[in-house]
Design a protein around this motif. Sequence first.
Motif, PDB file in Angstrom:
ATOM      1  N   GLU A  63     108.293  29.966   8.598  1.00  0.00           N
ATOM      2  CA  GLU A  63     107.201  29.582   9.395  1.00  0.00           C
ATOM      3  C   GLU A  63     106.122  30.583   9.614  1.00  0.00           C
ATOM      4  OE1 GLU A  63     106.537  26.568  10.592  1.00  0.00           O
ATOM      5  OE2 GLU A  63     108.169  25.516  10.498  1.00  0.00           O
ATOM      6  N   SER A  64     104.992  30.324   9.306  1.00  0.00           N
ATOM      7  CA  SER A  64     103.753  31.230   9.675  1.00  0.00           C
ATOM      8  C   SER A  64     103.381  31.034  10.957  1.00  0.00           C
ATOM      9  CB  SER A  64     102.648  31.231   8.586  1.00  0.00           C
ATOM     10  OG  SER A  64     102.941  31.620   7.226  1.00  0.00           O
ATOM     11  N   ILE A  65     103.154  31.986  11.692  1.00  0.00           N
ATOM     12  CA  ILE A  65     102.557  31.832  13.088  1.00  0.00           C
ATOM     13  C   ILE A  65     101.332  32.518  13.225  1.00  0.00           C
ATOM     14  CG2 ILE A  65     104.892  31.301  14.240  1.00  0.00           C
ATOM     15  CD1 ILE A  65     105.422  34.109  14.819  1.00  0.00           C
ATOM     16  N   ALA A  66     100.692  32.338  14.591  1.00  0.00           N
ATOM     17  CA  ALA A  66      99.271  33.312  14.783  1.00  0.00           C
ATOM     18  C   ALA A  66      99.456  34.121  15.974  1.00  0.00           C
ATOM     19  CB  ALA A  66      98.109  32.165  15.027  1.00  0.00           C
ATOM     20  N   LEU A  67      99.083  35.261  16.099  1.00  0.00           N
ATOM     21  CA  LEU A  67      98.711  36.136  17.127  1.00  0.00           C
ATOM     22  C   LEU A  67      97.724  35.310  18.141  1.00  0.00           C
ATOM     23  CD1 LEU A  67      98.751  39.622  15.309  1.00  0.00           C
ATOM     24  CD2 LEU A  67     100.660  38.439  16.695  1.00  0.00           C
ATOM     25  N   ASN A  68      98.099  35.409  19.520  1.00  0.00           N
ATOM     26  CA  ASN A  68      97.074  35.211  20.510  1.00  0.00           C
ATOM     27  C   ASN A  68      96.778  33.724  20.304  1.00  0.00           C
ATOM     28  OD1 ASN A  68      96.969  37.921  21.776  1.00  0.00           O
ATOM     29  ND2 ASN A  68      95.874  38.432  19.981  1.00  0.00           N
ATOM     30  N   ARG A 406      95.366  34.749  26.416  1.00  0.00           N
ATOM     31  CA  ARG A 406      94.532  33.713  26.792  1.00  0.00           C
ATOM     32  C   ARG A 406      92.989  34.193  26.722  1.00  0.00           C
ATOM     33  NH1 ARG A 406      98.626  30.469  26.044  1.00  0.00           N
ATOM     34  NH2 ARG A 406      99.910  29.728  28.032  1.00  0.00           N
ATOM     35  N   TRP A 407      92.438  35.206  27.062  1.00  0.00           N
ATOM     36  CA  TRP A 407      91.321  35.512  26.873  1.00  0.00           C
ATOM     37  C   TRP A 407      90.874  35.692  25.256  1.00  0.00           C
ATOM     38  CZ3 TRP A 407      88.720  40.077  25.123  1.00  0.00           C
ATOM     39  CH2 TRP A 407      87.553  40.233  25.318  1.00  0.00           C
ATOM     40  N   ILE A 408      91.753  36.209  24.788  1.00  0.00           N
ATOM     41  CA  ILE A 408      91.493  36.507  23.149  1.00  0.00           C
ATOM     42  C   ILE A 408      91.362  35.219  22.360  1.00  0.00           C
ATOM     43  CG2 ILE A 408      92.372  37.133  20.989  1.00  0.00           C
ATOM     44  CD1 ILE A 408      93.714  39.897  22.697  1.00  0.00           C
ATOM     45  N   GLU A 409      92.410  34.385  22.896  1.00  0.00           N
ATOM     46  CA  GLU A 409      92.285  32.816  22.423  1.00  0.00           C
ATOM     47  C   GLU A 409      90.977  32.393  22.683  1.00  0.00           C
ATOM     48  OE1 GLU A 409      95.239  28.983  22.129  1.00  0.00           O
ATOM     49  OE2 GLU A 409      95.604  30.637  23.523  1.00  0.00           O
ATOM     50  N   ALA A 410      90.454  32.617  23.762  1.00  0.00           N
ATOM     51  CA  ALA A 410      89.408  31.626  24.250  1.00  0.00           C
ATOM     52  C   ALA A 410      88.145  32.127  23.405  1.00  0.00           C
ATOM     53  CB  ALA A 410      89.157  31.834  25.609  1.00  0.00           C
ATOM     54  N   LYS A 411      88.050  33.577  23.303  1.00  0.00           N
ATOM     55  CA  LYS A 411      87.092  34.349  22.623  1.00  0.00           C
ATOM     56  C   LYS A 411      87.193  33.763  21.185  1.00  0.00           C
ATOM     57  CE  LYS A 411      85.296  39.069  21.987  1.00  0.00           C
ATOM     58  NZ  LYS A 411      85.770  40.391  21.989  1.00  0.00           N
ATOM     59  N   ASN A 412      88.015  33.686  20.552  1.00  0.00           N
ATOM     60  CA  ASN A 412      88.283  33.320  19.040  1.00  0.00           C
ATOM     61  C   ASN A 412      87.714  31.766  18.823  1.00  0.00           C
ATOM     62  OD1 ASN A 412      89.207  35.710  18.384  1.00  0.00           O
ATOM     63  ND2 ASN A 412      91.444  35.300  18.624  1.00  0.00           N
ATOM     64  N   SER A 413      88.106  31.089  19.736  1.00  0.00           N
ATOM     65  CA  SER A 413      87.905  29.634  19.741  1.00  0.00           C
ATOM     66  C   SER A 413      86.460  29.415  19.856  1.00  0.00           C
ATOM     67  CB  SER A 413      88.535  28.703  20.757  1.00  0.00           C
ATOM     68  OG  SER A 413      87.957  29.157  22.052  1.00  0.00           O
ATOM     69  N   LYS A 414      85.689  30.370  20.468  1.00  0.00           N
ATOM     70  CA  LYS A 414      84.169  30.390  20.598  1.00  0.00           C
ATOM     71  C   LYS A 414      83.497  30.652  19.255  1.00  0.00           C
ATOM     72  CE  LYS A 414      83.607  31.161  25.581  1.00  0.00           C
ATOM     73  NZ  LYS A 414      83.354  32.078  26.611  1.00  0.00           N
ATOM     74  N   LYS A 415      84.198  31.551  18.646  1.00  0.00           N
ATOM     75  CA  LYS A 415      83.560  32.029  17.297  1.00  0.00           C
ATOM     76  C   LYS A 415      83.727  30.923  16.336  1.00  0.00           C
ATOM     77  CE  LYS A 415      84.908  36.936  17.580  1.00  0.00           C
ATOM     78  NZ  LYS A 415      85.723  37.859  17.236  1.00  0.00           N
ATOM     79  N   ASP A 416      84.876  29.877  16.468  1.00  0.00           N
ATOM     80  CA  ASP A 416      85.134  28.945  15.444  1.00  0.00           C
ATOM     81  C   ASP A 416      84.003  28.014  15.797  1.00  0.00           C
ATOM     82  OD1 ASP A 416      87.143  30.273  14.441  1.00  0.00           O
ATOM     83  OD2 ASP A 416      88.754  29.295  15.762  1.00  0.00           O
TER      84      ASP A 416
END
Length: 416
Positions: A63-68, A406-416
């Motif tokens: 299984e491939s998983i993602a960080l943050n 969670r902060w990194i995840e939110a930041k990444n989702s904004k980029k998307d």
Amino acid sequence: MTQIQTLLIIGFVWPEPNSSAAGGRMLQLITQFQQQGYAITFASPAMDSDFMVDLAPLNVKKESIALNCSSFDTFVKELNPAVVLFDRFMIEEQFGWRVAENCPDALRVLDTEDLHCLRLARQKAFKEHRNFTITDTLKEEVAKREIASILRCDLSLMISEFEMELLKTTFKIDDKLLYYLPFLLEPISEKTFEKLPSFEERNDFIFIGNFLHEPNWNAVQYLKETIWPLLRKQLPDANLHVYGAYPSQKVLQLHQPKEGFHIKGRAIDANEVVQNARIVLAPLRFGAGIKGKLIEAMQCGTPSITTTIGAESMQGNLPWNGFVTDDVTEFTNSAMQLYQDKKVWILAQQNGISIINERYSKEQFENDFASKIQILRSNLPQHRLDNFFGALLQHHTLTSTKYMSRWIEAKNSKKD
């Protein structure tokens, strides 16, 4: 009908048993847990590599998983593993809090591989031209992260007795949190021994090691600049063949066939090239853990010359598979003697086989390890209650790491 229990292994990288000792170690652990009846899922955030082992024939789900990313929370909750094995402390830092939050009843096990703070402290002392002391490990920045990870886990697997003792005496880690589990090998039978190439059938010297590992690169530099010129002067027809995965340009530039110094890169079959060599040279000046190249030498019936750091925790009270010295002149003279004297060579070879059979035979460890896991799982609430500092660190880490992630995840989702 008994429900099959699941083991989740979270890997720093996908296992590459032909590239590093760590890859071989991981396959040994997979075998141990399968023998205990676990269905295994191996997950990693790493990219696939050309040399990773195919897990499917081993009955291991990949299984491939993602960080943050909260997708891991859904994944681990659905999998609901009974045991989670973290491959090195950096992986526990990333995913340990998510496992604790979503699968609180899962046994959390850390495979340390080697103590990073010890290896890095020794490396720093070497580069600063001073003697290493044990207290240097306390000053190493990574020690705080590594020791915190060990405390947060229910059990840490240790490959080196020296490192276990260091954790207990210098870092005051409770013995109940540590478990000695070295390489788990098949014993060398008389039949296997008889098939090994003889002294006369072997030629030249060899070094082998993954070049992503700094101690290996340093050892090759040491061979090229200091040891090999002295040895070549005494044995003008001898050759040194240097093998290793992931050689950089600076490694390849050391290739000097006229001087008998050959950079070969990755070995297609490591066993074959080590078996055909007469001597393994491993002048390691810093490092930690158990050295896969020296275990491999013993398995191949190939005597070795190494340093005290190279041989650390490997032989117990048994004589070495050759010579151990930190002195350049002694190292060179020992190499020449071992290369030319058949009686000394055969004795060294037999010593290596004794070390494998008496210290690394998997039969010595299998039942006790299975029992340790079973007892821990049965007594997990009390075990965790006894580990107050682990609970304390789990509480603060879960809070701080959780919000950072969670902060990194939110930041990444904004980029998307």
